[in-house]
Design a protein around this motif. Structure first.
Motif, PDB file in Angstrom:
ATOM      1  N   ALA A 271     101.431 -33.801  26.305  1.00 32.72           N
ATOM      2  CA  ALA A 271     100.050 -34.064  25.861  1.00 32.72           C
ATOM      3  C   ALA A 271      99.126 -34.277  27.061  1.00 32.72           C
ATOM      4  CB  ALA A 271     100.019 -35.282  24.940  1.00 32.72           C
ATOM      5  N   GLN A 272      99.601 -34.998  28.076  1.00 36.08           N
ATOM      6  CA  GLN A 272      98.785 -35.206  29.281  1.00 36.08           C
ATOM      7  C   GLN A 272      98.514 -33.885  29.990  1.00 36.08           C
ATOM      8  OE1 GLN A 272     101.341 -38.180  31.207  1.00 36.08           O
ATOM      9  NE2 GLN A 272      99.537 -39.505  31.345  1.00 36.08           N
ATOM     10  N   LYS A 273      99.568 -33.067  30.105  1.00 36.01           N
ATOM     11  CA  LYS A 273      99.420 -31.779  30.773  1.00 36.01           C
ATOM     12  C   LYS A 273      98.393 -30.918  30.044  1.00 36.01           C
ATOM     13  CE  LYS A 273     102.884 -28.736  30.842  1.00 36.01           C
ATOM     14  NZ  LYS A 273     104.085 -27.997  31.235  1.00 36.01           N
ATOM     15  N   GLU A 274      98.501 -30.871  28.722  1.00 32.90           N
ATOM     16  CA  GLU A 274      97.555 -30.077  27.933  1.00 32.90           C
ATOM     17  C   GLU A 274      96.130 -30.610  28.076  1.00 32.90           C
ATOM     18  OE1 GLU A 274      99.171 -30.208  23.986  1.00 32.90           O
ATOM     19  OE2 GLU A 274     100.748 -28.751  24.451  1.00 32.90           O
ATOM     20  N   GLN A 275      95.970 -31.929  28.010  1.00 33.72           N
ATOM     21  CA  GLN A 275      94.639 -32.523  28.128  1.00 33.72           C
ATOM     22  C   GLN A 275      94.041 -32.269  29.509  1.00 33.72           C
ATOM     23  OE1 GLN A 275      94.302 -36.791  27.691  1.00 33.72           O
ATOM     24  NE2 GLN A 275      92.112 -36.668  27.327  1.00 33.72           N
ATOM     25  N   LEU A 276      94.858 -32.400  30.539  1.00 32.83           N
ATOM     26  CA  LEU A 276      94.371 -32.186  31.902  1.00 32.83           C
ATOM     27  C   LEU A 276      93.946 -30.731  32.099  1.00 32.83           C
ATOM     28  CD1 LEU A 276      93.749 -33.504  34.544  1.00 32.83           C
ATOM     29  CD2 LEU A 276      96.146 -33.352  35.172  1.00 32.83           C
ATOM     30  N   TYR A 277      94.752 -29.784  31.639  1.00 25.81           N
ATOM     31  CA  TYR A 277      94.375 -28.374  31.747  1.00 25.81           C
ATOM     32  C   TYR A 277      93.087 -28.076  30.969  1.00 25.81           C
ATOM     33  CZ  TYR A 277      98.489 -26.672  34.264  1.00 25.81           C
ATOM     34  OH  TYR A 277      99.428 -26.417  35.226  1.00 25.81           O
ATOM     35  N   LYS A 278      92.941 -28.662  29.786  1.00 27.56           N
ATOM     36  CA  LYS A 278      91.717 -28.446  29.005  1.00 27.56           C
ATOM     37  C   LYS A 278      90.490 -28.985  29.734  1.00 27.56           C
ATOM     38  CE  LYS A 278      93.766 -28.386  24.400  1.00 27.56           C
ATOM     39  NZ  LYS A 278      93.959 -29.112  23.130  1.00 27.56           N
ATOM     40  N   LEU A 279      90.619 -30.184  30.309  1.00 30.33           N
ATOM     41  CA  LEU A 279      89.494 -30.775  31.039  1.00 30.33           C
ATOM     42  C   LEU A 279      89.135 -29.951  32.277  1.00 30.33           C
ATOM     43  CD1 LEU A 279      90.399 -34.568  30.813  1.00 30.33           C
ATOM     44  CD2 LEU A 279      88.418 -33.445  29.770  1.00 30.33           C
TER      45      LEU A 279
ATOM     46  N   LYS B 100      94.131 -39.113  36.928  1.00 29.08           N
ATOM     47  CA  LYS B 100      93.337 -37.886  37.085  1.00 29.08           C
ATOM     48  C   LYS B 100      92.475 -37.643  35.844  1.00 29.08           C
ATOM     49  CE  LYS B 100      95.194 -36.582  41.044  1.00 29.08           C
ATOM     50  NZ  LYS B 100      94.474 -36.735  42.285  1.00 29.08           N
ATOM     51  N   ILE B 101      93.052 -37.823  34.669  1.00 30.59           N
ATOM     52  CA  ILE B 101      92.319 -37.654  33.423  1.00 30.59           C
ATOM     53  C   ILE B 101      91.155 -38.648  33.362  1.00 30.59           C
ATOM     54  CG2 ILE B 101      92.457 -37.959  30.905  1.00 30.59           C
ATOM     55  CD1 ILE B 101      95.376 -36.805  31.172  1.00 30.59           C
ATOM     56  N   ASP B 102      91.427 -39.904  33.691  1.00 30.15           N
ATOM     57  CA  ASP B 102      90.373 -40.922  33.678  1.00 30.15           C
ATOM     58  C   ASP B 102      89.261 -40.597  34.669  1.00 30.15           C
ATOM     59  OD1 ASP B 102      91.541 -42.419  31.684  1.00 30.15           O
ATOM     60  OD2 ASP B 102      92.530 -43.811  33.073  1.00 30.15           O
ATOM     61  N   GLN B 103      89.617 -40.095  35.834  1.00 31.89           N
ATOM     62  CA  GLN B 103      88.600 -39.747  36.837  1.00 31.89           C
ATOM     63  C   GLN B 103      87.694 -38.636  36.309  1.00 31.89           C
ATOM     64  OE1 GLN B 103      91.085 -38.756  40.175  1.00 31.89           O
ATOM     65  NE2 GLN B 103      91.086 -40.854  40.986  1.00 31.89           N
ATOM     66  N   ILE B 104      88.288 -37.621  35.712  1.00 35.57           N
ATOM     67  CA  ILE B 104      87.498 -36.505  35.176  1.00 35.57           C
ATOM     68  C   ILE B 104      86.601 -36.981  34.042  1.00 35.57           C
ATOM     69  CG2 ILE B 104      87.611 -34.282  33.958  1.00 35.57           C
ATOM     70  CD1 ILE B 104      90.234 -33.754  35.563  1.00 35.57           C
ATOM     71  N   LEU B 105      87.154 -37.778  33.133  1.00 32.60           N
ATOM     72  CA  LEU B 105      86.367 -38.282  32.012  1.00 32.60           C
ATOM     73  C   LEU B 105      85.209 -39.158  32.497  1.00 32.60           C
ATOM     74  CD1 LEU B 105      89.189 -39.170  29.465  1.00 32.60           C
ATOM     75  CD2 LEU B 105      87.585 -37.256  29.351  1.00 32.60           C
ATOM     76  N   ALA B 106      85.465 -39.980  33.503  1.00 33.80           N
ATOM     77  CA  ALA B 106      84.416 -40.861  34.021  1.00 33.80           C
ATOM     78  C   ALA B 106      83.304 -40.067  34.703  1.00 33.80           C
ATOM     79  CB  ALA B 106      85.016 -41.871  34.999  1.00 33.80           C
TER      80      ALA B 106
END
Length: 115
Positions: free
Chosen positions: A74-82, A105-111
């Motif tokens: 799920a993290q991999k999919e979310q990171l690729y989507k972002l 990494k996900i949090d940094q992109i979202l922020a």
């Protein structure tokens, strides 16, 4: 607060009307900071007046780091989507990230870029 079913972060944020992005490190940290301030304001003076030892005094932090585990599907999919949605080029391999690294990494992109 005795009427609350739960004293979880989400329940306390709802009770104190604190905005909260649940289960995201950055959202949880921000909500926790605001909640701590509200609780300290509400209870610190009561403790002082009663002559009780304060729950809000600094204490040593005891922490044992968890073993790093691979990122989840799920993290991999979310990171690729972002990355795709925001047209970002990164200097790391997504597949080689640990679970905690992927979360950061996900949090940094979202922020920085939002959903």
């Amino acid at each position: 607060m005795k009427d609350l079913e739960s004293r979880s972060l989400g329940a306390l944020c709802k009770y104190y009307e604190i905005p909260h992005s649940a289960h995201r490190a950055l959202g949880d940290a921000r909500a926790t900071a605001v909640l701590y301030k509200k609780l300290a304001e509400e209870f610190y003076e009561k403790e002082e007046a009663a002559g009780e030892k304060s729950l809000f005094l600094p204490k040593p932090l005891l922490y044992q780091a968890k073993r790093d585990t691979p990122l989840t599907i799920a993290q991999k999919e979310q990171l690729y989507k972002l990355l795709d949605r925001h047209k970002l080029v990164v200097d790391y391999k997504v597949e080689s990230l640990t679970r905690s690294e992927a979360s950061r990494k996900i949090d940094q992109i979202l922020a920085e870029y939002g959903r």
